[in-house]
Design an enzyme around this catalytic site. Structure first.
Site, PDB file in Angstrom:
ATOM      1  N   SER A   1       0.872  -1.184   0.000  1.00  0.00           N
ATOM      2  CA  SER A   1       0.000   0.000   0.000  1.00  0.00           C
ATOM      3  C   SER A   1       0.899   1.220   0.000  1.00  0.00           C
ATOM      4  O   SER A   1       2.087   1.120   0.349  1.00  0.00           O
ATOM      5  CB  SER A   1      -0.844  -0.012   1.276  1.00  0.00           C
ATOM      6  OG  SER A   1      -1.467   1.236   1.492  1.00  0.00           O
TER       7      SER A   1
ATOM      8  N   TYR B   1      -2.180  -1.211  10.437  1.00  0.00           N
ATOM      9  CA  TYR B   1      -2.119  -1.351   8.980  1.00  0.00           C
ATOM     10  C   TYR B   1      -0.769  -0.849   8.448  1.00  0.00           C
ATOM     11  O   TYR B   1      -0.129  -1.511   7.632  1.00  0.00           O
ATOM     12  CB  TYR B   1      -3.280  -0.550   8.370  1.00  0.00           C
ATOM     13  CG  TYR B   1      -3.523  -0.749   6.894  1.00  0.00           C
ATOM     14  CD1 TYR B   1      -4.283  -1.818   6.433  1.00  0.00           C
ATOM     15  CD2 TYR B   1      -3.010   0.146   5.954  1.00  0.00           C
ATOM     16  CE1 TYR B   1      -4.536  -1.992   5.072  1.00  0.00           C
ATOM     17  CE2 TYR B   1      -3.253  -0.016   4.601  1.00  0.00           C
ATOM     18  CZ  TYR B   1      -4.024  -1.087   4.164  1.00  0.00           C
ATOM     19  OH  TYR B   1      -4.270  -1.250   2.814  1.00  0.00           O
TER      20      TYR B   1
HETATM   21  P1  NAD Z   1     -11.550  -6.053  -0.156  1.00  0.00           P
HETATM   22  O1  NAD Z   1     -12.169  -5.937   1.201  1.00  0.00           O
HETATM   23  O2  NAD Z   1     -12.346  -5.726  -1.367  1.00  0.00           O
HETATM   24  O3  NAD Z   1     -10.937  -7.517  -0.349  1.00  0.00           O
HETATM   25  C1  NAD Z   1     -10.262  -8.185   0.662  1.00  0.00           C
HETATM   26  C2  NAD Z   1     -10.213  -9.643   0.314  1.00  0.00           C
HETATM   27  O4  NAD Z   1      -9.533 -10.310   1.374  1.00  0.00           O
HETATM   28  C3  NAD Z   1     -11.593 -10.286   0.212  1.00  0.00           C
HETATM   29  O5  NAD Z   1     -11.568 -11.283  -0.786  1.00  0.00           O
HETATM   30  C4  NAD Z   1     -11.776 -10.916   1.593  1.00  0.00           C
HETATM   31  O6  NAD Z   1     -12.686 -12.004   1.598  1.00  0.00           O
HETATM   32  C5  NAD Z   1     -10.350 -11.363   1.854  1.00  0.00           C
HETATM   33  N1  NAD Z   1     -10.092 -11.605   3.264  1.00  0.00           N
HETATM   34  C6  NAD Z   1     -10.252 -10.778   4.315  1.00  0.00           C
HETATM   35  N2  NAD Z   1      -9.909 -11.403   5.448  1.00  0.00           N
HETATM   36  C7  NAD Z   1      -9.507 -12.643   5.092  1.00  0.00           C
HETATM   37  C8  NAD Z   1      -9.028 -13.761   5.814  1.00  0.00           C
HETATM   38  N3  NAD Z   1      -8.906 -13.747   7.154  1.00  0.00           N
HETATM   39  N4  NAD Z   1      -8.729 -14.883   5.127  1.00  0.00           N
HETATM   40  C9  NAD Z   1      -8.867 -14.942   3.785  1.00  0.00           C
HETATM   41  N5  NAD Z   1      -9.305 -13.921   3.051  1.00  0.00           N
HETATM   42  C10 NAD Z   1      -9.626 -12.777   3.707  1.00  0.00           C
HETATM   43  O7  NAD Z   1     -10.240  -5.154  -0.046  1.00  0.00           O
HETATM   44  P2  NAD Z   1      -9.244  -4.585  -1.169  1.00  0.00           P
HETATM   45  O8  NAD Z   1      -9.328  -3.116  -1.092  1.00  0.00           O
HETATM   46  O9  NAD Z   1      -9.411  -5.275  -2.465  1.00  0.00           O
HETATM   47  O10 NAD Z   1      -7.863  -4.980  -0.488  1.00  0.00           O
HETATM   48  C11 NAD Z   1      -6.995  -5.973  -0.997  1.00  0.00           C
HETATM   49  C12 NAD Z   1      -5.575  -5.665  -0.569  1.00  0.00           C
HETATM   50  O11 NAD Z   1      -5.165  -4.421  -1.130  1.00  0.00           O
HETATM   51  C13 NAD Z   1      -5.410  -5.526   0.946  1.00  0.00           C
HETATM   52  O12 NAD Z   1      -4.188  -6.104   1.337  1.00  0.00           O
HETATM   53  C14 NAD Z   1      -5.372  -4.031   1.152  1.00  0.00           C
HETATM   54  O13 NAD Z   1      -4.664  -3.677   2.297  1.00  0.00           O
HETATM   55  C15 NAD Z   1      -4.654  -3.599  -0.114  1.00  0.00           C
HETATM   56  N6  NAD Z   1      -4.841  -2.190  -0.466  1.00  0.00           N
HETATM   57  C16 NAD Z   1      -6.082  -1.698  -0.718  1.00  0.00           C
HETATM   58  C17 NAD Z   1      -6.204  -0.361  -1.054  1.00  0.00           C
HETATM   59  C18 NAD Z   1      -7.528   0.281  -1.379  1.00  0.00           C
HETATM   60  O14 NAD Z   1      -7.576   1.514  -1.529  1.00  0.00           O
HETATM   61  N7  NAD Z   1      -8.610  -0.475  -1.528  1.00  0.00           N
HETATM   62  C19 NAD Z   1      -5.076   0.461  -1.132  1.00  0.00           C
HETATM   63  C20 NAD Z   1      -3.836  -0.092  -0.859  1.00  0.00           C
HETATM   64  C21 NAD Z   1      -3.723  -1.425  -0.535  1.00  0.00           C
END
Ligand code: NAD
Length: 256
Positions: free
Chosen positions: A138, A151
């Site tokens: 991130s 985080y």
């Molecule tokens: P999201 O909530 O849409 O997806 C998260 C996914 O992780 C889902 O499929 C969920 O079921 C799964 N998950 C959560 N807990 C779990 C567990 N205990 N075991 C197995 N699966 C689990 O979120 P996202 O925004 O797509 O985030 C995905 C990654 O990207 C994360 O690591 C997040 O930190 C990172 N990220 C997101 C953003 C953003 O702006 N959305 C920015 C930077 C980084």
């Protein structure tokens, strides 16, 4: 380009993980989907791209589940060629109010799970002399924001682990890199927008605008398709010597 390869994408039932899984499937990779919620729709969408798809519901906070998932992957497709450590959760509060169980969960899911999947995936990658580990970090892997101690710690940690694994595999065909997105409009961020709207008594649209304005100079969300494109590039031969980077795709967030 990735025909015959297998990609395991943790947390790929939603958001960024699903976007990356689709992009790798479009290149021909078979996919192992993981994550909570509806797993059938993502599997159907991926299978429609003409690749083999399997699902394992391992809870990324549980090392025994992860070991089981890695065994399942090997038995299903032979080995994991591309490992995308993506599963992640968020909790926002100042450190003095931060529930210790949320800290533990964030460290387990956003950081330790990647240690377990990677340690279990690397031996077969080394043997094949080809492999890709992509860690979805991130902008918070590079800079901090208030209210996100767990985080930020987990994401800085995964950037560090990325560099260590890249060095350990530097003389092999295995690479390890991190991707550092800025704001991406997924359920994880929608919750923060909704919370902000409720807290400040403003519309959801205004909360979205404020969220971008605060951090992301482009004032536009990074998309899951753009992140999928970067992931596909990092899996291509052109990226053979890209090792240990933390690659921002953040609309200028960390250029400030
Ligand atoms: P999201 O909530 O849409 O997806 C998260 C996914 O992780 C889902 O499929 C969920 O079921 C799964 N998950 C959560 N807990 C779990 C567990 N205990 N075991 C197995 N699966 C689990 O979120 P996202 O925004 O797509 O985030 C995905 C990654 O990207 C994360 O690591 C997040 O930190 C990172 N990220 C997101 C953003 C953003 O702006 N959305 C920015 C930077 C980084």
């Amino acid at each position: 380009m990735l025909k015959g390869k297998t990609a395991l994408v943790t947390g790929s039932t939603s958001g960024i993980g699903l976007g990356i899984a689709k992009s790798l499937a479009a290149q021909g990779a078979n996919i192992i989907v993981n994550g909570f919620g509806d797993s059938k729709t993502p599997q159907d969408e991926l299978a429609a791209l003409g690749v083999k798809v399997a699902y394992h519901g391992a809870d990324m906070s549980k090392p025994a589940d992860i070991e089981d998932m890695m065994k399942f992957a090997a038995s299903k497709f032979g080995r994991v060629d591309i490992l995308v450590n993506n599963a992640g959760i968020q909790h926002v509060s100042n450190i003095e109010d931060f529930p210790p169980e949320r800290w533990d969960a964030i460290i387990a899911i956003n950081l330790s799970s990647a240690f377990h999947t990677t340690r279990l995936a690397i031996p077969a990658m080394r043997e094949a002399n080809w492999g890709r580990v992509l860690n979805i970090a991130s902008a918070h892997g590079l800079v901090a924001s208030a209210g996100k101690s767990a985080y930020v710690a987990a994401k800085h940690g995964i950037v560090g682990m990325t560099k260590a694994v890249a060095l350990e595999t530097a003389t092999t065909g295995v690479t390890c890199n991190a991707i550092c997105p800025g704001w991406v409009l997924t359920p994880l961020v929608q919750k923060q927008i909704d919370d902000r709207s409720a807290r400040e008594g403003i519309t959801v649209e205004q909360a979205q605008k404020d969220l971008l304005g605060e951090k992301q100079p482009s004032l536009q969300f990074t998309t899951v398709d753009q992140l999928g494109g970067l992931a596909a590039f990092l899996c291509s031969p052109a990226a053979d010597q890209v090792r240990g980077v933390a690659w921002q795709m953040d609309g200028g967030w960390t250029a400030q």
